[in-house]
Scaffold this active site. Structure first.
Site, PDB file in Angstrom:
ATOM      1  N   TYR A  51     -23.763  20.462  48.502  1.00  0.00           N
ATOM      2  CA  TYR A  51     -23.427  21.783  49.071  1.00  0.00           C
ATOM      3  C   TYR A  51     -24.390  22.824  48.570  1.00  0.00           C
ATOM      4  O   TYR A  51     -24.493  23.009  47.364  1.00  0.00           O
ATOM      5  CB  TYR A  51     -22.007  22.201  48.709  1.00  0.00           C
ATOM      6  CG  TYR A  51     -20.895  21.291  49.195  1.00  0.00           C
ATOM      7  CD1 TYR A  51     -21.116  20.356  50.213  1.00  0.00           C
ATOM      8  CD2 TYR A  51     -19.620  21.353  48.654  1.00  0.00           C
ATOM      9  CE1 TYR A  51     -20.090  19.527  50.656  1.00  0.00           C
ATOM     10  CE2 TYR A  51     -18.592  20.538  49.100  1.00  0.00           C
ATOM     11  CZ  TYR A  51     -18.837  19.624  50.095  1.00  0.00           C
ATOM     12  OH  TYR A  51     -17.828  18.812  50.540  1.00  0.00           O
TER      13      TYR A  51
HETATM   14  N1  LIG Z   1     -15.537  14.976  51.674  1.00  0.00           N
HETATM   15  C1  LIG Z   1     -16.157  15.478  52.717  1.00  0.00           C
HETATM   16  O1  LIG Z   1     -16.925  14.800  53.405  1.00  0.00           O
HETATM   17  C2  LIG Z   1     -15.895  16.923  53.080  1.00  0.00           C
HETATM   18  C3  LIG Z   1     -16.256  17.398  54.348  1.00  0.00           C
HETATM   19  C4  LIG Z   1     -15.983  18.747  54.632  1.00  0.00           C
HETATM   20  C5  LIG Z   1     -15.365  19.547  53.686  1.00  0.00           C
HETATM   21  N2  LIG Z   1     -15.050  19.051  52.443  1.00  0.00           N
HETATM   22  C6  LIG Z   1     -14.386  19.889  51.426  1.00  0.00           C
HETATM   23  O2  LIG Z   1     -13.213  20.449  51.975  1.00  0.00           O
HETATM   24  C7  LIG Z   1     -13.264  21.870  51.889  1.00  0.00           C
HETATM   25  C8  LIG Z   1     -12.535  22.452  53.075  1.00  0.00           C
HETATM   26  O3  LIG Z   1     -13.250  22.220  54.274  1.00  0.00           O
HETATM   27  P1  LIG Z   1     -14.014  23.388  55.014  1.00  0.00           P
HETATM   28  O4  LIG Z   1     -14.157  24.509  54.060  1.00  0.00           O
HETATM   29  O5  LIG Z   1     -15.270  22.855  55.573  1.00  0.00           O
HETATM   30  O6  LIG Z   1     -13.054  23.719  56.237  1.00  0.00           O
HETATM   31  P2  LIG Z   1     -11.567  24.308  56.351  1.00  0.00           P
HETATM   32  O7  LIG Z   1     -10.955  24.468  55.017  1.00  0.00           O
HETATM   33  O8  LIG Z   1     -10.862  23.521  57.387  1.00  0.00           O
HETATM   34  O9  LIG Z   1     -11.849  25.759  56.964  1.00  0.00           O
HETATM   35  C9  LIG Z   1     -12.199  26.801  56.100  1.00  0.00           C
HETATM   36  C10 LIG Z   1     -12.839  27.941  56.879  1.00  0.00           C
HETATM   37  O10 LIG Z   1     -11.868  28.561  57.726  1.00  0.00           O
HETATM   38  C11 LIG Z   1     -12.147  29.952  57.774  1.00  0.00           C
HETATM   39  N3  LIG Z   1     -10.995  30.653  57.180  1.00  0.00           N
HETATM   40  C12 LIG Z   1     -10.342  30.353  56.020  1.00  0.00           C
HETATM   41  N4  LIG Z   1      -9.333  31.221  55.803  1.00  0.00           N
HETATM   42  C13 LIG Z   1      -9.342  32.079  56.836  1.00  0.00           C
HETATM   43  C14 LIG Z   1      -8.538  33.191  57.169  1.00  0.00           C
HETATM   44  N5  LIG Z   1      -7.538  33.590  56.402  1.00  0.00           N
HETATM   45  N6  LIG Z   1      -8.824  33.853  58.319  1.00  0.00           N
HETATM   46  C15 LIG Z   1      -9.823  33.471  59.123  1.00  0.00           C
HETATM   47  N7  LIG Z   1     -10.631  32.415  58.856  1.00  0.00           N
HETATM   48  C16 LIG Z   1     -10.396  31.725  57.718  1.00  0.00           C
HETATM   49  C17 LIG Z   1     -13.423  30.188  56.954  1.00  0.00           C
HETATM   50  O11 LIG Z   1     -14.566  29.976  57.776  1.00  0.00           O
HETATM   51  P3  LIG Z   1     -15.272  31.112  58.687  1.00  0.00           P
HETATM   52  O12 LIG Z   1     -14.878  32.447  58.168  1.00  0.00           O
HETATM   53  O13 LIG Z   1     -16.710  30.813  58.576  1.00  0.00           O
HETATM   54  O14 LIG Z   1     -14.733  30.871  60.073  1.00  0.00           O
HETATM   55  C18 LIG Z   1     -13.348  29.035  55.973  1.00  0.00           C
HETATM   56  O15 LIG Z   1     -14.579  28.752  55.372  1.00  0.00           O
HETATM   57  C19 LIG Z   1     -14.759  22.194  51.781  1.00  0.00           C
HETATM   58  O16 LIG Z   1     -15.003  23.476  51.239  1.00  0.00           O
HETATM   59  C20 LIG Z   1     -15.227  21.062  50.918  1.00  0.00           C
HETATM   60  O17 LIG Z   1     -14.924  21.323  49.558  1.00  0.00           O
HETATM   61  C21 LIG Z   1     -15.291  17.749  52.144  1.00  0.00           C
END
Ligand SMILES: NC(=O)c1ccc[n+]([C@@H]2O[C@H](COP(=O)([O-])OP(=O)(O)OC[C@H]3O[C@@H](n4cnc5c(N)ncnc54)[C@H](OP(=O)(O)O)[C@@H]3O)[C@@H](O)[C@H]2O)c1
Length: 310
Positions: A51
């Site tokens: 990341y």
């Molecule tokens: N193991 C793997 O292969 C893998 C893959 C992906 C992720 N991960 C891990 O999982 C974590 C979570 O996944 P993710 O961050 O990609 O996606 P997610 O948690 O499904 O979505 C988070 C995103 O939603 C939006 N958001 C969050 N709260 C909000 C609110 N209150 N109002 C409006 N928008 C909001 C923000 O993006 P915007 O503001 O940009 O829209 C935020 O970055 C990652 O940070 C990482 O640590 C692991």
């Protein structure tokens, strides 16, 4: 707090995703998000060495560096359970013994710590024998560089064989799985992975817990969302997605909490889930997620969400 599988690590019911740090959140904003999460009772932060190398101008390791700088500035290393990952960064690819031994030193340096609490294989590596990976991870646990190990993005078949090898050879064993699982993505986890986690006593930490932001409710017909994730998130806005949002709206109103917190609480209440992982780009976004630390849904609410999302 909940214990991670058979480990001695206690974590909060919501894990803070770290892929935004150094990507969509600059260092100052990242510090503010981390401060607010810890102040609200969260203690579990997820990152990876990769990341966020995909951001133009980045090379990878930025998220670990920000988290390491934050822990050093706050002097709070012992209050935080840090999870990071090896294997999917083009600079340090795969799960060979050599790559793991090198990558862990880099992660420890960037995180400015002497141990990683939970060290994940970021994804399966079919080109390395699972015995080699198991030996390499076991060595890190014995050396005290890593407290527990886990897998991410493994099929049930490959996770089962990795567990069998560790048990057979008396090596440290994966205590958790990080899969892609949320209200919009249920099939593979619930059908293939959850039964294995249940029988083996592994913890589930689902990523994309907010379906890339879709489950915050900000993607609606006729709305424009300015986000690097909008294309992936908006794809969920079909009949099923609209039905899920309608049910989340109703339940959120009843509990007087944001929609995002209900989506996270649904995941956290699943029997094999220990904590969903979600990220927030700002402290204001994080505030919408934090009620999930305490929120539990009723059986009827659980059933409604399971029905509309099936
Ligand atoms: N193991 C793997 O292969 C893998 C893959 C992906 C992720 N991960 C891990 O999982 C974590 C979570 O996944 P993710 O961050 O990609 O996606 P997610 O948690 O499904 O979505 C988070 C995103 O939603 C939006 N958001 C969050 N709260 C909000 C609110 N209150 N109002 C409006 N928008 C909001 C923000 O993006 P915007 O503001 O940009 O829209 C935020 O970055 C990652 O940070 C990482 O640590 C692991």
């Amino acid at each position: 707090m909940v214990k991670i599988g058979s480990s001695d690590l206690d974590v909060s019911r919501l894990c803070l995703g770290g892929n935004v740090f150094g990507w969509t959140a600059d260092p100052d904003t990242s510090f503010a998000v981390l401060d607010a999460y810890l102040a609200a009772g969260g203690n579990f932060v997820d990152t990876a060495d990769s990341y966020f190398w995909r951001k133009p101008g980045n090379s990878g390791g930025e998220s670990e560096t920000i988290i390491g700088d934050w822990m050093a500035a706050r002097g709070n290393r012992d209050q935080v359970v840090i999870a990071t990952k090896v294997g999917s960064w083009p600079e340090r690819p795969g799960l060979s013994a050599r790559n793991i031994a090198t990558a862990v030193e880099d992660s420890l340096r960037r995180l400015r710590t002497d141990r990683i609490d939970l060290y994940y294989a970021h994804r399966d590596d079919p080109d390395t024998a699972q015995e080699e990976t198991a030996d390499a991870f076991d060595r890190l646990v014995r050396e005290g560089k890593v407290r527990a190990i886990a897998a991410s993005n493994f099929t049930a078949e490959r996770l089962r064989s990795a567990l069998e090898i560790s048990a057979r050879d008396g090596l440290a064993s994966y205590v958790a799985l990080q899969p892609h699982y949320n209200l919009m993505e249920r099939d593979e986890y619930e059908n293939a992975l959850a039964p294995l986690l249940a029988s083996e006593g592994l913890a589930g930490f689902p990523y994309y817990a907010l379906a890339k932001g879709f489950l915050t409710g900000k993607y609606r017909p006729d709305t424009d969302v300015d986000s690097v994730r909008s294309e992936g998130a908006r794809a969920y806005l079909d009949d099923r997605g609209r039905a899920v949002l309608a049910a989340l709206d109703e339940i959120a109103a009843g509990h007087e909490v944001p929609v995002a917190a209900v989506a996270l609480a649904w995941l956290a209440d699943q029997p094999t889930v220990t904590a969903p992982i979600a990220s927030a780009r700002t402290p204001e976004q994080l505030a919408d997620l934090l009620p999930a630390l305490e929120l539990h849904l009723t059986d009827d609410e659980q059933r409604l969400l399971a029905h509309v999302s099936s």
